[in-house]
Design a protein around this motif. Structure first.
Motif, PDB file in Angstrom:
ATOM      1  N   LEU A 160       1.067  -1.359   0.011  1.00  0.00           N
ATOM      2  CA  LEU A 160      -0.139  -0.152   0.096  1.00  0.00           C
ATOM      3  C   LEU A 160       0.828   1.126  -0.336  1.00  0.00           C
ATOM      4  N   ALA A 161       2.067   1.378   0.712  1.00  0.00           N
ATOM      5  CA  ALA A 161       2.705   2.217   0.440  1.00  0.00           C
ATOM      6  C   ALA A 161       3.434   2.518  -0.853  1.00  0.00           C
ATOM      7  N   ARG A 240      10.699   9.051  -0.789  1.00  0.00           N
ATOM      8  CA  ARG A 240       9.401   9.035  -0.584  1.00  0.00           C
ATOM      9  C   ARG A 240       8.625   7.896  -0.305  1.00  0.00           C
ATOM     10  N   CYS A 241       9.033   6.994  -1.265  1.00  0.00           N
ATOM     11  CA  CYS A 241       8.750   5.395  -0.856  1.00  0.00           C
ATOM     12  C   CYS A 241       8.984   4.951   0.587  1.00  0.00           C
ATOM     13  N   SER A 242      10.100   5.350   1.035  1.00  0.00           N
ATOM     14  CA  SER A 242      10.370   4.778   2.387  1.00  0.00           C
ATOM     15  C   SER A 242       9.663   5.650   3.504  1.00  0.00           C
ATOM     16  N   GLU A 243       9.410   6.839   3.217  1.00  0.00           N
ATOM     17  CA  GLU A 243       8.582   7.663   4.323  1.00  0.00           C
ATOM     18  C   GLU A 243       7.339   7.300   4.080  1.00  0.00           C
ATOM     19  N   ASN A 244       6.704   6.994   2.869  1.00  0.00           N
ATOM     20  CA  ASN A 244       5.260   6.386   2.874  1.00  0.00           C
ATOM     21  C   ASN A 244       5.088   5.120   3.606  1.00  0.00           C
ATOM     22  N   HIS A 245       6.048   4.329   3.471  1.00  0.00           N
ATOM     23  CA  HIS A 245       6.307   2.662   4.131  1.00  0.00           C
ATOM     24  C   HIS A 245       6.253   3.185   5.748  1.00  0.00           C
ATOM     25  N   ARG A 246       7.033   4.210   6.306  1.00  0.00           N
ATOM     26  CA  ARG A 246       7.146   4.440   7.519  1.00  0.00           C
ATOM     27  C   ARG A 246       5.647   5.025   8.115  1.00  0.00           C
ATOM     28  N   CYS A 247       4.902   5.689   7.369  1.00  0.00           N
ATOM     29  CA  CYS A 247       3.753   6.219   7.810  1.00  0.00           C
ATOM     30  C   CYS A 247       2.725   5.114   7.748  1.00  0.00           C
ATOM     31  N   MET A 248       2.830   4.187   6.559  1.00  0.00           N
ATOM     32  CA  MET A 248       1.890   3.075   6.839  1.00  0.00           C
ATOM     33  C   MET A 248       1.889   2.168   7.935  1.00  0.00           C
ATOM     34  N   MET A 249       3.096   1.843   8.126  1.00  0.00           N
ATOM     35  CA  MET A 249       3.570   0.960   9.386  1.00  0.00           C
ATOM     36  C   MET A 249       2.716   1.779  10.479  1.00  0.00           C
ATOM     37  N   GLN A 250       3.204   3.122  10.825  1.00  0.00           N
ATOM     38  CA  GLN A 250       2.785   3.776  11.863  1.00  0.00           C
ATOM     39  C   GLN A 250       1.209   3.873  12.145  1.00  0.00           C
ATOM     40  N   THR A 251       0.561   4.020  10.866  1.00  0.00           N
ATOM     41  CA  THR A 251      -1.036   3.948  10.675  1.00  0.00           C
ATOM     42  C   THR A 251      -1.506   2.792  11.463  1.00  0.00           C
ATOM     43  N   GLU A 252      -0.648   1.523  11.039  1.00  0.00           N
ATOM     44  CA  GLU A 252      -1.219   0.421  11.499  1.00  0.00           C
ATOM     45  C   GLU A 252      -1.024   0.022  13.104  1.00  0.00           C
ATOM     46  N   LEU A 253       0.086   0.809  13.476  1.00  0.00           N
ATOM     47  CA  LEU A 253       0.319   0.458  14.981  1.00  0.00           C
ATOM     48  C   LEU A 253      -0.642   1.259  15.776  1.00  0.00           C
TER      49      LEU A 253
END
Length: 291
Positions: A160-161, A240-253
């Motif tokens: 999804l990221a 940007r891809c890495s930043e979006n992945h981090r935010c996606m993980m944080q959303t889930e957490l």
């Protein structure tokens, strides 16, 4: 992909969004496709986190929460992306060496006991690369949110990221994606139906073929977990891809640890048993966070 019922409150980083970050394994490719509004709700929550992080206003919403990262190898010197993402939210993160037991009855009993102990010590558990059967056992016994490698490339958070990054670079409606690689991998099974739901025309090829280079984007998944994303102007920004992945993980957490744990407490009070309430939440969470 599990449907999400979303209600994003303005200015509220922890939007009331049920998780869209997985597909139960038994459903595989035959699972119902995701809805665009569900994906957009997750994207909106992740973007809010990204904006808050850039502005320095994200705070420490997981302060006082404890996350266990189960490792089947000794902890390395480099901190994992999931470890960093959780720490940025204020969580205490412990890397726990965890050897997957053999399949004997006594080993299963040991695993059940260890899972209960972890559930008492931590607010959530990530099982990394443990065997799926062990992950299910831990989830059944721990009574807290359990992730099946939330920070790994095969988890839907990563897919999804990737899709979020492509959507942010989409020049106009009707864009197409040329997907190169195996469409049956776990990550591809999350990515492809989500991309179709978001209105992308999908073209899948196991290997590059001549005469199909006119797609808006190219997702090259031919090198295993190391996908590359290319747009009309060339490769998309890796940062940007890495930043979006981090935010996606944080959303889930945030969605699982904050809201699910709050729901467990409410259920425990209603039922008069904290253990019963916690287990009820674990079963609910398992239907949302799984391939």
């Amino acid at each position: 992909m599990t449907a999400i019922k979303a209600s994003i409150a303005a200015g509220n980083t922890f939007a009331d969004v049920e998780s869209v970050l997985s597909i139960p394994s038994h459903r595989g490719c035959a699972g119902e496709p995701p809805a665009a509004e569900d994906i957009l709700a997750i994207f909106a929550a992740a973007r809010r986190l990204r904006e808050d992080a850039r502005a320095g206003t994200i705070g420490k919403p997981l302060h006082g929460k404890n996350l266990a990262l189960l490792l089947d190898t000794p902890p390395g010197e480099e901190t994992s992306a999931l470890h960093r993402a959780a720490q940025e939210l204020g969580a205490r993160v412990s890397e726990v060496r965890f050897t997957d037991p053999a399949g004997s009855a006594s080993a299963k009993d040991d695993l059940r006991g260890l899972a209960r102990m972890l559930g008492r010590m931590y607010d959530a558990i990530d099982c990394g690369t443990l065997a799926p059967a062990s992950v299910r056992q831990i989830e059944q016994e721990a009574g807290v949110p359990v992730y099946e490698g939330l920070g790994l490339d095969h988890h839907p958070a990563k897919a999804l990221a990737d899709l979020m990054t492509l959507c942010e670079h989409r020049p106009a409606p009707g864009a197409s994606i040329r997907f190169l690689g195996d469409p049956t991998t776990a990550r591809a099974r999350a990515f492809l139906p989500a991309a179709r739901a978001m209105g992308f025309e999908m073209r899948t090829e196991e290997r590059p073929q001549a005469g199909s280079e006119d797609a808006t984007f190219v997702v090259d998944a031919t090198h295993g977990p190391h996908w590359s994303l290319c747009g009309p102007a060339g490769p998309l920004d890796v940062l940007r891809c890495s930043e979006n992945h981090r935010c996606m993980m944080q959303t889930e957490l945030l969605e699982t640890i904050v809201k699910v744990n709050s729901g467990a407490l409410a259920a425990a009070r209603t039922q008069g048993s904290s253990r019963a309430g916690s287990c009820a939440i674990s079963r609910h969470e398992s239907s949302l966070l799984r391939y």
